[in-house]
Design a protein around this motif. Sequence first.
Motif, PDB file in Angstrom:
ATOM      1  N   ARG A 206       0.836  -1.197   0.000  1.00 41.56           N
ATOM      2  CA  ARG A 206       0.000   0.000   0.000  1.00 41.56           C
ATOM      3  C   ARG A 206       0.871   1.248   0.000  1.00 41.56           C
ATOM      4  NH1 ARG A 206      -5.130   0.343   1.254  1.00 41.56           N
ATOM      5  NH2 ARG A 206      -5.115  -1.405   2.710  1.00 41.56           N
TER       6      ARG A 206
ATOM      7  N   THR B 150       2.380   1.665  -3.441  1.00 37.04           N
ATOM      8  CA  THR B 150       1.457   2.147  -4.463  1.00 37.04           C
ATOM      9  C   THR B 150       1.071   3.592  -4.179  1.00 37.04           C
ATOM     10  OG1 THR B 150      -0.358   1.138  -3.232  1.00 37.04           O
ATOM     11  CG2 THR B 150       0.515  -0.100  -5.070  1.00 37.04           C
TER      12      THR B 150
ATOM     13  N   VAL C 243       4.796   1.489  -7.206  1.00 34.55           N
ATOM     14  CA  VAL C 243       4.214   0.232  -7.669  1.00 34.55           C
ATOM     15  C   VAL C 243       2.790   0.494  -8.140  1.00 34.55           C
ATOM     16  CG1 VAL C 243       3.282  -1.964  -6.839  1.00 34.55           C
ATOM     17  CG2 VAL C 243       5.627  -1.333  -6.288  1.00 34.55           C
ATOM     18  N   ARG C 244       2.362  -0.258  -9.159  1.00 33.05           N
ATOM     19  CA  ARG C 244       1.011  -0.112  -9.665  1.00 33.05           C
ATOM     20  C   ARG C 244       0.224  -1.368  -9.340  1.00 33.05           C
ATOM     21  NH1 ARG C 244       2.169   1.692 -14.161  1.00 33.05           N
ATOM     22  NH2 ARG C 244       3.103  -0.253 -14.863  1.00 33.05           N
ATOM     23  N   ARG C 245      -0.959  -1.168  -8.830  1.00 34.68           N
ATOM     24  CA  ARG C 245      -1.835  -2.279  -8.473  1.00 34.68           C
ATOM     25  C   ARG C 245      -2.903  -2.446  -9.531  1.00 34.68           C
ATOM     26  NH1 ARG C 245      -5.639  -4.309  -3.756  1.00 34.68           N
ATOM     27  NH2 ARG C 245      -7.491  -3.821  -4.955  1.00 34.68           N
TER      28      ARG C 245
ATOM     29  N   TYR D  39       0.640  -6.829  -8.957  1.00 35.84           N
ATOM     30  CA  TYR D  39       1.441  -5.656  -8.642  1.00 35.84           C
ATOM     31  C   TYR D  39       2.636  -5.619  -9.572  1.00 35.84           C
ATOM     32  CZ  TYR D  39      -1.338  -5.425  -4.428  1.00 35.84           C
ATOM     33  OH  TYR D  39      -2.379  -5.332  -3.550  1.00 35.84           O
TER      34      TYR D  39
ATOM     35  N   THR E 216       6.411   0.657 -11.287  1.00 35.87           N
ATOM     36  CA  THR E 216       6.128   1.739 -12.225  1.00 35.87           C
ATOM     37  C   THR E 216       7.444   2.307 -12.745  1.00 35.87           C
ATOM     38  OG1 THR E 216       6.233   3.426 -10.503  1.00 35.87           O
ATOM     39  CG2 THR E 216       4.096   2.401 -10.909  1.00 35.87           C
TER      40      THR E 216
END
Lengths: 125, 125
Positions: B71, B74, B79-81, B93, B96
């Motif tokens: 969390r 992101t 990081v992209r979820r 996940y 990025t």
Amino acid sequence: MEARIEVDDAGRRSAMNTCAEPCAIERGMRIIGGKWTGSILWHVKDGPVRFNDLARMIGGASKKMITERLRQLTDQGLVRREVLDTAPITVTYEITDFGRTALGFLDELRKWSEGLPKTLAVKKR
Amino acid sequence: MEARIEVDDAGRRSAMNTCAEPCAIERGMRIIGGKWTGSILWHVKDGPVRFNDLARMIGGASKKMITERLRQLTDQGLVRREVLDTAPITVTYEITDFGRTALGFLDELRKWSEGLPKTLAVKKR
DNA sequence: CAGAATCCAACCGGATACTG
DNA sequence: CAGTATCCGGTTGGATTCTG
């Protein structure tokens, strides 16, 4: 890090077995990732520094922390402690050749975080 | 980091003023230095990974930790979820472009700690 | 000056059980 | 599967006081 990875046809990766417990990255972080540890190492990198000066340089850290982290660093051989027989006593800390091997990483980290937007939500710790 | 430093004739350095509270190194550590944070970022660096796979890869970390750190990552845009509408649901996940900018020093760290003697006293943390 | 000692609130993080 | 919720012991680290 040593987990065998499989990639399915959608490009997703799954673990076939478990990463050997403390991956290299994690182990490294345990050594120089402690609170104030990096900063301290950085501040003794170009010459001997006295204890109280270090405490002043780091500002946010208490003397207790400075003491604790310095002991760790010297125990691990990253920093050398020297006691000068003056009156009152003088103690200086300086990076060792071994400690110097960590500076590459620290400098990369420094450059990286200097370029970060101030808006970035930083965890309190 | 910005403290004005004086060097005396013995080569010792002393602080003339205080380091702006969170030095760059310290700020960076707060972002990427958290327990498991580096490892997680490292494991999502070459393709989308599912939550439970990540948990298996990291082994030592509890799901609670994985969740928490993911969390953070992101939220910070490292990081992209992505939620896939399958049954049961699938969540992946992936790093990025911004997260990728941290891989340089993470790799430095990895190489550094891989070369470390096993005998090195590591804080339990 | 360079710490050591003590106190203590806050946080961290593992274990376990539960949910949509 | 991908989390959330709760409990709870252990650790962390700041503040303060003391010492050789």
